[in-house]
Enzyme design. Structure first.
Site, PDB file in Angstrom:
ATOM      1  N   LYS A  28      -5.069  68.830 -15.315  1.00 41.96           N
ATOM      2  CA  LYS A  28      -5.849  68.653 -14.091  1.00 41.96           C
ATOM      3  C   LYS A  28      -4.978  68.854 -12.851  1.00 41.96           C
ATOM      4  O   LYS A  28      -5.433  69.382 -11.841  1.00 41.96           O
ATOM      5  CB  LYS A  28      -6.492  67.257 -14.054  1.00 41.96           C
ATOM      6  CG  LYS A  28      -7.669  67.110 -14.985  1.00 41.96           C
ATOM      7  CD  LYS A  28      -8.892  67.871 -14.481  1.00 41.96           C
ATOM      8  CE  LYS A  28     -10.070  67.637 -15.398  1.00 41.96           C
ATOM      9  NZ  LYS A  28     -11.160  68.585 -15.184  1.00 41.96           N
TER      10      LYS A  28
ATOM     11  N   LYS B  14     -15.544  79.469 -31.580  1.00 36.48           N
ATOM     12  CA  LYS B  14     -16.771  78.703 -31.646  1.00 36.48           C
ATOM     13  C   LYS B  14     -17.522  78.743 -30.328  1.00 36.48           C
ATOM     14  O   LYS B  14     -16.974  79.128 -29.293  1.00 36.48           O
ATOM     15  CB  LYS B  14     -16.498  77.270 -32.086  1.00 36.48           C
ATOM     16  CG  LYS B  14     -15.601  76.473 -31.180  1.00 36.48           C
ATOM     17  CD  LYS B  14     -15.534  75.033 -31.664  1.00 36.48           C
ATOM     18  CE  LYS B  14     -15.117  74.145 -30.515  1.00 36.48           C
ATOM     19  NZ  LYS B  14     -14.942  72.765 -30.801  1.00 36.48           N
TER      20      LYS B  14
ATOM     21  N   LYS C 127     -19.200  76.296 -23.696  1.00 31.60           N
ATOM     22  CA  LYS C 127     -19.702  76.734 -22.398  1.00 31.60           C
ATOM     23  C   LYS C 127     -18.598  77.305 -21.515  1.00 31.60           C
ATOM     24  O   LYS C 127     -18.867  78.056 -20.583  1.00 31.60           O
ATOM     25  CB  LYS C 127     -20.452  75.599 -21.686  1.00 31.60           C
ATOM     26  CG  LYS C 127     -19.597  74.441 -21.219  1.00 31.60           C
ATOM     27  CD  LYS C 127     -20.439  73.553 -20.310  1.00 31.60           C
ATOM     28  CE  LYS C 127     -19.680  72.434 -19.645  1.00 31.60           C
ATOM     29  NZ  LYS C 127     -18.948  71.495 -20.424  1.00 31.60           N
TER      30      LYS C 127
END
Ligand code: TRP
Length: 331
Positions: free
Chosen positions: A111, A194, A197
């Site tokens: 982050k 896989k 999003k």
């Protein structure tokens, strides 16, 4: 009975990968365990969402999980910010959490890289908040993906530290919930890996996608120029389409295309058209239920109230005992 707990990020929509993964497991667990599922809206403040989006995101996620079959009577389904007790436990845990150990957490470092202008203290203490989520209900089991393993390890550390500090085995040490082999991994439409999003536009089919969107995404799925010899193993991108068919199509349809593949007669356009149709047939009732539930504010508010009530009962007891253990006494 063991207590299972999981937090759900109020971002994005459920896609087929989530549905056949986490959601299916929640549905199973709610039948056999004491379950707490909540929407982690406190956590979402670490990235400063727009206040005008916050409620809508929570509502969307709640509607989607309800539509997918989470049962508010069986599981305790609540919104994190309805439990101020979590914030209080977070405060207590932060007093015994060290900046050094928090700075070493991988997601924190990520982050810092991703939002260098907003390295807030909430980001640093994200694992303490998550630990508070888990131990406020004295949960035993937490179904977590790979990306959350380190956070769960921190929760274990904080629970152990509390017990050691106050010299009693008050908090159970939470363990990862293992799903076993039956978990189906749903591949994305981009030919590798896989469904996710963050894997790029068009890789995932969402439960809210309409027929046209589904068709567009599936028709654009990665394929190749087709088999040149009979009975060859399928390359990954092609196998992925067959794997998707496995969860939405009739067995006869799958064996039909399988045979076509094995005899080199396959036309991917036909396969995709069929797959898109079958995905749409599968998703349509879910999509409609999501829209129905989202339009039913009275129902949503009843669900949230019931969940908050059940969750607070458990949380209040923990906070009462924790205050006592720490040494806060009423005058
Ligand atoms: N951090 C989790 C995620 O990003 C969400 C979450 C918050 C959570 N609190 C939790 C998960 C407690 C399990 C238990 O997906």
């Amino acid at each position: 009975m063991e207590t299972v707990l999981s937090g759900i990020r109020p971002t994005g929509n459920l896609h087929l990968g989530n549905y056949f993964g986490a959601v299916k497991n929640f549905l199973k667990m709610q039948e056999t365990h004491r379950c707490f599922f909540f929407i982690a809206d406190y956590h979402s403040l670490t990235t400063h969402p727009n206040p005008s989006d916050l409620h809508g995101n929570v509502k969307q996620v709640l509607a989607e999980y309800l539509a997918a079959g989470l049962d508010p009577e069986k599981a305790t389904l609540y919104v994190q910010s309805d439990l101020p007790e979590i914030a209080e436990l977070y405060l207590f845990l932060n007093m015994n959490a060290y900046v050094g150990e928090l700075e070493r957490v991988t997601t924190f470092k990520e982050k810092v890289r991703k939002q260098p202008d907003n390295v807030n203290a909430g980001l640093l203490t994200y694992p303490t908040l998550m630990a508070a989520d888990i131990i406020i209900h004295r949960a035993d089991k937490v179904p977590v993906g790979k990306d959350q393993e380190q956070h769960l390890e921190m929760a274990r550390t904080f629970a152990r530290r509390f017990n050691r500090m106050y010299k009693q085995e008050y908090f159970p040490i939470p363990n990862a919930f293992n799903f076993g082999e039956e978990l189906v991994k749903i591949p994305g439409l981009d030919g590798s890996g896989k469904m996710g999003k963050s894997e790029g536009e068009g890789n995932a089919v969402f439960l809210v996608d309409d027929a046209k969107t589904i068709r567009k995404k599936v028709m654009r799925a990665v394929t190749d120029s087709g088999p040149t010899e009979p009975n060859q193993p399928k390359p990954e991108a092609i196998q992925n389409l067959f794997t998707l068919m496995q969860v939405v199509s009739e067995p006869e349809i799958i064996s039909h295309f399988d045979e076509q593949y094995n005899t080199c007669a396959i036309r991917y356009g036909d396969l995709k058209k069929q797959l898109a149709e079958d995905i749409n047939t599968f998703v349509t009732p879910l999509r409609e239920r999501i829209l129905d539930i989202k339009a039913n504010d009275a129902y949503l508010s009843k669900v949230a109230r019931l969940g908050a009530e059940k969750a607070r009962e458990s949380a209040r007891q923990t906070i009462r005992e924790v205050r006592e253990i720490i040494g806060f006494r009423p005058f």
